[in-house]
Design a protein around this motif. Structure first.
Motif, PDB file in Angstrom:
ATOM      1  N   ALA A  72      50.701  19.114  32.871  1.00  0.00           N
ATOM      2  CA  ALA A  72      51.472  19.352  34.092  1.00  0.00           C
ATOM      3  C   ALA A  72      51.961  18.046  34.711  1.00  0.00           C
ATOM      4  N   ALA A  73      51.123  17.039  34.745  1.00  0.00           N
ATOM      5  CA  ALA A  73      51.492  15.761  35.360  1.00  0.00           C
ATOM      6  C   ALA A  73      52.559  15.024  34.558  1.00  0.00           C
ATOM      7  N   ASN A  74      52.462  15.071  33.248  1.00  0.00           N
ATOM      8  CA  ASN A  74      53.392  14.320  32.416  1.00  0.00           C
ATOM      9  C   ASN A  74      54.799  14.924  32.367  1.00  0.00           C
ATOM     10  N   ARG A  75      55.022  16.009  33.054  1.00  0.00           N
ATOM     11  CA  ARG A  75      56.379  16.560  33.181  1.00  0.00           C
ATOM     12  C   ARG A  75      57.251  15.666  34.064  1.00  0.00           C
ATOM     13  N   PHE A  76      56.638  14.803  34.867  1.00  0.00           N
ATOM     14  CA  PHE A  76      57.363  13.963  35.814  1.00  0.00           C
ATOM     15  C   PHE A  76      57.643  12.595  35.207  1.00  0.00           C
ATOM     16  N   ASP A  77      58.902  12.141  35.332  1.00  0.00           N
ATOM     17  CA  ASP A  77      59.321  10.890  34.707  1.00  0.00           C
ATOM     18  C   ASP A  77      58.505   9.678  35.144  1.00  0.00           C
ATOM     19  N   HIS A  78      58.037   9.657  36.373  1.00  0.00           N
ATOM     20  CA  HIS A  78      57.336   8.484  36.900  1.00  0.00           C
ATOM     21  C   HIS A  78      55.826   8.518  36.639  1.00  0.00           C
ATOM     22  N   ILE A  79      55.372   9.535  35.937  1.00  0.00           N
ATOM     23  CA  ILE A  79      53.935   9.672  35.654  1.00  0.00           C
ATOM     24  C   ILE A  79      53.658   9.358  34.188  1.00  0.00           C
ATOM     25  N   ARG A  80      52.613   8.556  33.977  1.00  0.00           N
ATOM     26  CA  ARG A  80      52.057   8.320  32.651  1.00  0.00           C
ATOM     27  C   ARG A  80      50.568   8.657  32.768  1.00  0.00           C
ATOM     28  N   ALA A  81      50.272   9.935  32.585  1.00  0.00           N
ATOM     29  CA  ALA A  81      48.905  10.435  32.735  1.00  0.00           C
ATOM     30  C   ALA A  81      48.200  10.408  31.386  1.00  0.00           C
ATOM     31  N   ALA A  82      47.030   9.805  31.375  1.00  0.00           N
ATOM     32  CA  ALA A  82      46.266   9.662  30.136  1.00  0.00           C
ATOM     33  C   ALA A  82      44.938  10.398  30.246  1.00  0.00           C
ATOM     34  N   LEU A  83      44.736  11.368  29.371  1.00  0.00           N
ATOM     35  CA  LEU A  83      43.476  12.078  29.282  1.00  0.00           C
ATOM     36  C   LEU A  83      42.505  11.223  28.474  1.00  0.00           C
ATOM     37  N   VAL A  84      41.408  10.825  29.100  1.00  0.00           N
ATOM     38  CA  VAL A  84      40.435   9.967  28.421  1.00  0.00           C
ATOM     39  C   VAL A  84      39.064  10.629  28.398  1.00  0.00           C
ATOM     40  N   HIS A  85      38.288  10.210  27.416  1.00  0.00           N
ATOM     41  CA  HIS A  85      36.942  10.751  27.237  1.00  0.00           C
ATOM     42  C   HIS A  85      35.877   9.668  27.176  1.00  0.00           C
ATOM     43  N   ASP A  86      36.320   8.399  27.172  1.00  0.00           N
ATOM     44  CA  ASP A  86      35.363   7.306  27.055  1.00  0.00           C
ATOM     45  C   ASP A  86      35.968   6.013  27.582  1.00  0.00           C
ATOM     46  N   ALA A  87      35.143   4.984  27.641  1.00  0.00           N
ATOM     47  CA  ALA A  87      35.551   3.692  28.194  1.00  0.00           C
ATOM     48  C   ALA A  87      36.695   3.061  27.399  1.00  0.00           C
ATOM     49  N   PHE A  88      36.660   3.180  26.089  1.00  0.00           N
ATOM     50  CA  PHE A  88      37.714   2.594  25.272  1.00  0.00           C
ATOM     51  C   PHE A  88      39.068   3.207  25.615  1.00  0.00           C
ATOM     52  N   GLY A  89      39.113   4.528  25.735  1.00  0.00           N
ATOM     53  CA  GLY A  89      40.361   5.196  26.108  1.00  0.00           C
ATOM     54  C   GLY A  89      40.847   4.766  27.483  1.00  0.00           C
ATOM     55  N   GLN A  95      45.810  -1.041  29.352  1.00  0.00           N
ATOM     56  CA  GLN A  95      46.278  -2.240  28.665  1.00  0.00           C
ATOM     57  C   GLN A  95      47.540  -1.992  27.860  1.00  0.00           C
ATOM     58  N   HIS A  96      47.601  -0.916  27.124  1.00  0.00           N
ATOM     59  CA  HIS A  96      48.699  -0.694  26.188  1.00  0.00           C
ATOM     60  C   HIS A  96      49.737   0.308  26.675  1.00  0.00           C
ATOM     61  N   ASN A  97      49.346   1.237  27.558  1.00  0.00           N
ATOM     62  CA  ASN A  97      50.264   2.301  27.962  1.00  0.00           C
ATOM     63  C   ASN A  97      50.657   2.252  29.429  1.00  0.00           C
ATOM     64  N   ASP A  98      50.085   1.336  30.184  1.00  0.00           N
ATOM     65  CA  ASP A  98      50.367   1.208  31.620  1.00  0.00           C
ATOM     66  C   ASP A  98      50.238   2.562  32.322  1.00  0.00           C
TER      67      ASP A  98
END
Length: 142
Positions: A72-89, A95-98
């Motif tokens: 739902a969040a990533n439908r918006f142009d100004h959002i880069r929402a990242a689903l993470v499950h751990d510290a590395f993600g 670092q890489h996807n802002d």
């Protein structure tokens, strides 16, 4: 920092708000506040609007798995929402996807791992460089 969730993320939201406040963040709590069933897209919209309006620079979204609310969040142009499950993600999404929105599942991640992910998300800067070119391609004009 804006934070929002559906009923599946309420308990985790309360934990994360305390950590954010203790770290000096001003927290914009966009709900929900109880266990009653609500629709996660409504809360993704609230957070996206808060970021668009400049009420916060980054955000946290939570639902049961994190999947629906990230879509739902990533439908918006100004959002880069990242689903993470751990510290590395959490580290790589900054670092890489802002990523400007951290997404986690209230039913799929434990509170200690979630707290660690949040800390890393708030403290990690975007590397830029070769990643900036790639991130620019994520926008509608990229």
């Amino acid at each position: 920092m804006a934070i929002a969730c559906d009923h599946g993320g309420v308990d985790l939201k309360d934990v994360l708000i305390k950590d954010l406040a203790a770290s000096g963040w001003t927290v914009l709590d966009l709900g929900t506040d109880g266990p009653e069933s609500v629709d996660y897209p409504d809360f993704a919209v609230k957070l996206a609007q808060a970021l668009k309006d400049g009420k916060a620079e980054r955000g946290v979204l939570l639902c049961g798995t994190g999947i629906g609310i990230s879509i739902a969040a990533n439908r918006f142009d100004h959002i880069r929402a990242a689903l993470v499950h751990d510290a590395f993600g959490a580290r790589m999404c900054r670092q890489h996807n802002d990523a400007n929105v951290l997404v986690m599942g209230g039913r799929t991640i434990g509170p200690e791992v979630a707290r660690d992910c949040l800390k890393i998300f708030t403290e990690t800067e975007f590397e830029g460089g070769r990643h900036a070119r790639r991130v620019s391609k994520l926008s509608a004009n990229g």
